[in-house]
Write a protein that holds these residues in place. Structure first.
Motif: not given
Ligand code: ZN
Length: 409
Positions: A109-121, A52-54, A314-324
């Motif tokens: 839905x594009x194959x990501x199974x592991x993620x690190x997300x930022x959250x700002x405070x 799975x994608x990361x 970044x006004x564009x994008x879809x979470x598709x790492x293969x496209x990235x």
């Protein structure tokens, strides 16, 4: 032997075609022609099956806000931080959760199974961005493992109240400390404080550093120094580093070796780096994406990620790492088979390494986090932006995408 899931005729990254048997959420057997009973059998038809994608670097808390931000009115300064800051007081926990969910489901839905997300405070948004994203961690455990990196987007030392919010988030589930020193009145001070917090909470570090078109000063040098001083090698990542793209090669290679020796990883964020890079010029604009292939060959752990999706940055994008990855390959001009195989690692094995996952990959005993790609190999997949047809998290199917059907006359 009975399996819960059996993937037949799966092509692995090395080109071999095998069956993969899964039992109790883990890979139980790998080999050609496994003779076994299984509750679910999937014929992969010789298509690529990948771990799975990361996604190591994304901002779920401020995704899907582009329609609420003031429009960009000039090339430079682009004001993405200020335009986002202006709407942050309107963020509620529920609002953050619902926007983050929209992007998270696309990533899944594009194959990501592991993620690190930022959250700002910060005092404007308090912990609402963090809480809004945190609400999804348990809800989506069936599809993805999410790790939260808490960060001060609008400065730390110059923004009273932010430090206490960083600490509160680290006490409440954030596992990584983030930074954006270029937005601080004292960039070096912020970097030093982030290392102190990391030591206090035994947390990894993931910074936004060194975006710009002059490499005269690099904050990454201080990051490398502190990584060694704190013994934090292998636990520190630097995102963007677009200044690397304007360095002469001997200096670039020296910097890469410095990062490799210190154990500081690189994350390239091609969509944002292209969209915001070179804004100080109106012609002969730099490509602004660091050459991860070159750094990887010099020993740096490298990741490629989405960063911002549908917001002022970044006004564009879809979470598709293969496209990235396809975008990255165009920009860095690395599109030969060896390059593309290496680039595949930047959102699989290398990214898992950045996140220090030791049980990642297609091997007996590992969690069955797998994706079925509509391509024979990573080279074709990146060249053609192949769709991901199915994913499994700990052996349970998490999504299905139907292959396209041509209706011939
Ligand atoms: Zn970022």
């Amino acid at each position: 032997m009975g399996f819960d899931l059996l993937l037949r005729d799966a092509r692995l990254l090395d080109g071999s075609v095998v069956d993969i048997g899964v039992a109790e959420g883990r890979i139980a057997a790998i080999g050609p022609g496994l003779a076994a009973e299984a509750d679910e059998v999937v014929d992969c038809g010789g298509r690529l099956v990948s771990p799975g994608f990361v996604e190591t670097h994304i901002h779920l808390d401020k995704t899907c806000t582009i329609d609420r931000c003031a429009c960009e009115t000039q090339r430079f300064p682009h004001g993405a931080m200020e335009r986002t800051s202006a709407i942050k007081p309107t963020f509620t926990v529920e609002d953050v959760t619902s926007r983050a969910r929209r992007t998270l489901e696309k990533c899944i839905s594009h194959g990501t199974t592991l993620m690190r997300t930022h959250a700002e405070v910060d005092p404007k948004v308090g912990l609402r961005g963090f809480e809004g994203v945190k609400a999804l961690v348990d809800q989506y455990r069936w599809a993805i493992d999410i790790e939260i990196c808490v960060m001060p987007q609008e400065g730390l030392l110059n923004n009273p109240g932010t430090d206490a919010l960083m600490v509160a988030a680290l006490k409440n589930g954030a596992r990584v400390v983030g930074a954006a020193p270029s937005y601080d009145s004292d960039p070096a001070g912020q970097i030093r404080r982030v290392f102190e917090l990391a030591r206090e909470f035994d947390a990894d570090i993931d910074m936004h550093v060194d975006s710009g078109s002059s490499a005269a000063h690099l904050d990454t040098r201080l990051v490398c120094e502190l990584t060694e001083q704190y013994g934090w090698g292998g636990r520190v990542a630097c995102g963007h580093l677009t200044k690397l793209s304007v360095m002469p090669l001997p200096e670039l290679d020296e910097m890469a070796k410095r990062m490799a020796d210190a154990g500081v990883a690189l994350t390239v964020l091609p969509s944002t780096d292209l969209y915001l890079g070179g804004r100080d010029k109106d012609h002969r604009i730099e490509r602004s994406v660091a050459d991860a292939n070159r750094l990887h060959r010099l020993g740096v752990t490298c990741s490629l990620s989405s960063n911002n999706i549908l917001n002022a940055f970044t006004p564009l994008g879809d979470g598709q790492l293969i496209r990235q990855a396809n975008l990255y390959a165009n920009v860095t001009q690395h599109a030969m088979p060896a390059d593309l195989r290496e680039t595949w690692a930047f959102f699989t094995t290398q990214s898992a390494r950045l996140m220090r996952r030791t049980d990642y990959g297609i091997a007996v005993g590992n969690p069955a986090d797998l994706v079925l790609v509509d391509a024979p190999d990573p080279v074709a997949a990146i060249r053609e932006v192949a769709p991901v047809l199915a994913g499994w998290k700990r052996g349970r199917r998490s999504f299905t995408r139907q292959p396209v059907v041509l209706h011939r006359p």
